[in-house]
Design an enzyme around this catalytic site. Structure first.
Site, PDB file in Angstrom:
ATOM      1  N   ARG A 135      -1.304  -4.481  -6.642  1.00 40.22           N
ATOM      2  CA  ARG A 135      -1.153  -5.933  -6.573  1.00 40.22           C
ATOM      3  C   ARG A 135       0.310  -6.245  -6.895  1.00 40.22           C
ATOM      4  O   ARG A 135       0.983  -5.467  -7.571  1.00 40.22           O
ATOM      5  CB  ARG A 135      -2.068  -6.632  -7.577  1.00 40.22           C
ATOM      6  N   LYS A 160      -6.180  -6.053 -13.133  1.00 38.51           N
ATOM      7  CA  LYS A 160      -7.194  -7.108 -13.126  1.00 38.51           C
ATOM      8  C   LYS A 160      -8.443  -6.605 -13.835  1.00 38.51           C
ATOM      9  O   LYS A 160      -8.916  -5.507 -13.576  1.00 38.51           O
ATOM     10  CB  LYS A 160      -7.524  -7.487 -11.676  1.00 38.51           C
ATOM     11  N   HIS A 266       0.198  -9.225  -0.497  1.00 38.84           N
ATOM     12  CA  HIS A 266      -1.156  -8.708  -0.705  1.00 38.84           C
ATOM     13  C   HIS A 266      -1.702  -8.035   0.544  1.00 38.84           C
ATOM     14  O   HIS A 266      -2.599  -7.194   0.454  1.00 38.84           O
ATOM     15  CB  HIS A 266      -2.092  -9.836  -1.146  1.00 38.84           C
ATOM     16  N   ARG A 269      -1.551  -4.307   0.279  1.00 39.67           N
ATOM     17  CA  ARG A 269      -2.662  -3.711  -0.480  1.00 39.67           C
ATOM     18  C   ARG A 269      -3.910  -3.606   0.411  1.00 39.67           C
ATOM     19  O   ARG A 269      -4.598  -2.588   0.399  1.00 39.67           O
ATOM     20  CB  ARG A 269      -2.934  -4.561  -1.716  1.00 39.67           C
ATOM     21  N   HIS A 292     -11.043  -1.813  -8.469  1.00 38.82           N
ATOM     22  CA  HIS A 292     -12.148  -2.762  -8.339  1.00 38.82           C
ATOM     23  C   HIS A 292     -13.263  -2.415  -9.312  1.00 38.82           C
ATOM     24  O   HIS A 292     -13.648  -1.248  -9.428  1.00 38.82           O
ATOM     25  CB  HIS A 292     -12.717  -2.739  -6.913  1.00 38.82           C
ATOM     26  N   TYR A 301     -13.503  -3.976   3.155  1.00 36.76           N
ATOM     27  CA  TYR A 301     -12.572  -3.236   4.021  1.00 36.76           C
ATOM     28  C   TYR A 301     -13.298  -2.401   5.071  1.00 36.76           C
ATOM     29  O   TYR A 301     -12.707  -2.033   6.084  1.00 36.76           O
ATOM     30  CB  TYR A 301     -11.651  -2.355   3.168  1.00 36.76           C
TER      31      TYR A 301
END
Length: 327
Positions: A135, A160, A266, A269, A292, A301
């Site tokens: 990120r 995150k 982004h 990514r 994640h 994805y």
């Protein structure tokens, strides 16, 4: 936002909990908006139904995304649980919903064209976003101690969800990264001679290790040009580059490369994840590399990467015939 003794109290609790500065700003903003929504009543006079009304308003009137609504919920739950010491019970409210939107993804050829339009520090930063799946904020907050060129690994700290993770450094950027760090080390030595005020540090490390702010290992890999005032401590500190330092060159490069997509930082990514899945990597591995928490987040994805290979249009089964667009 006006100064308020109550919000100062909230701020103090946030800092005692060692939450990030971004979280601090976000929580204070949502708590302020919650109070204003209820005509500036003190939160001790409000309860579950008031929070439900606010969250429903965000979904129905403001049309916010599920993640934004959840951010507001977490901020106000923090207020009642950690500040007021009065945890809220069950809250029934209208949940935000958004249809699935596929991420913008560049082809490998488009990535190549984009990189050809970048140079210097922005090129190196963009290479880390695409080459490691970072990120933008993770790239900006990298410190020297998190880069292990010998082992070709990069440690992403407090990503995150406040999780650390390791990713592999691409071989193709090791030389450029080494050269960048060598130049940065010379700058650091020069700053020390000139009375360097030190780099901004996380949590309470500045108090626990007063000299850490001057050490090379704690330097940002992409520091700003000049020190500025720390909004928390009020002291002079060196911070990392701003987001716009890379956002603007990426936007310009997309335009110059003739890429007809709304690509951003982004997007690199997104492209990293999609290209790995197209190479046959297991989705669980991609999930770990992206940081994640839930594999369902990574699953988006697969909608981008698998469709072109899995589906053949029936139009392609017909005998080839000339096609004239304009007569």
């Amino acid at each position: 936002m006006k100064k308020s003794p109550f919000l100062d109290r909230v701020r103090d609790v946030i800092r005692v909990r060692h939450l990030s500065y971004q979280t601090e700003k976000s929580y204070l903003d949502w708590i302020y908006r919650f109070i204003v929504f209820h005509n500036k009543q003190h939160p001790t006079a409000l309860h579950e139904s008031h929070l439900a009304a606010f969250l429903t308003f965000l979904a129905r009137e403001r049309k916010v995304s599920p993640s934004t609504q959840n951010q507001a919920l977490q901020a106000i739950l923090f207020l009642y649980r950690d500040v007021l010491q009065k945890p809220l019970e069950r809250i029934d409210f209208l949940r935000s919903s958004r249809p699935l939107r596929l991420p913008v993804v560049l082809s490998k050829e488009e990535v190549r064209r984009l990189f050809n339009e970048l140079k210097g520090e922005p090129r190196l930063m963009a290479s880390l976003l695409y080459g490691c799946g970072l990120r933008l904020a993770e790239c900006l907050t990298l410190r020297v101690k998190d880069v292990d060129v010998e082992r070709r690994t990069l440690t992403v700290r407090a990503g995150k969800g406040d999780k650390d993770r390791n990713v592999a450094l691409p071989l193709s950027i090791l030389e450029a990264l080494n050269a960048h760090l060598s130049l940065l080390k010379l700058k650091h030595q020069s700053w020390l001679k000139d009375g360097f005020c030190g780099v901004a540090l996380p949590d309470g490390i500045d108090r626990k290790y007063p000299k850490a702010r001057l050490q090379w290992t704690w330097m940002f890999v992409f520091p700003s040009e000049h020190p500025s005032m720390d909004p928390r401590s009020g002291q002079c500190r060196l911070f990392h580059r701003s987001e716009s330092f890379l956002q603007r060159p990426i936007k310009d490069a997309v335009h110059r490369a003739g890429i007809p997509k709304p690509a951003s930082c982004h997007t690199l990514r997104h492209s990293f994840a999609t290209h790995l899945l197209e190479k046959g990597y297991n989705i669980r591995i991609v999930q770990e590399l992206l940081g994640h928490r839930d594999v369902r987040t990574t699953m988006v994805y697969t909608h981008v990467s698998h469709l072109p290979k899995a589906v053949t249009s029936p139009l392609d089964d017909l005998p080839p015939t000339p096609l004239q667009v304009h007569s």
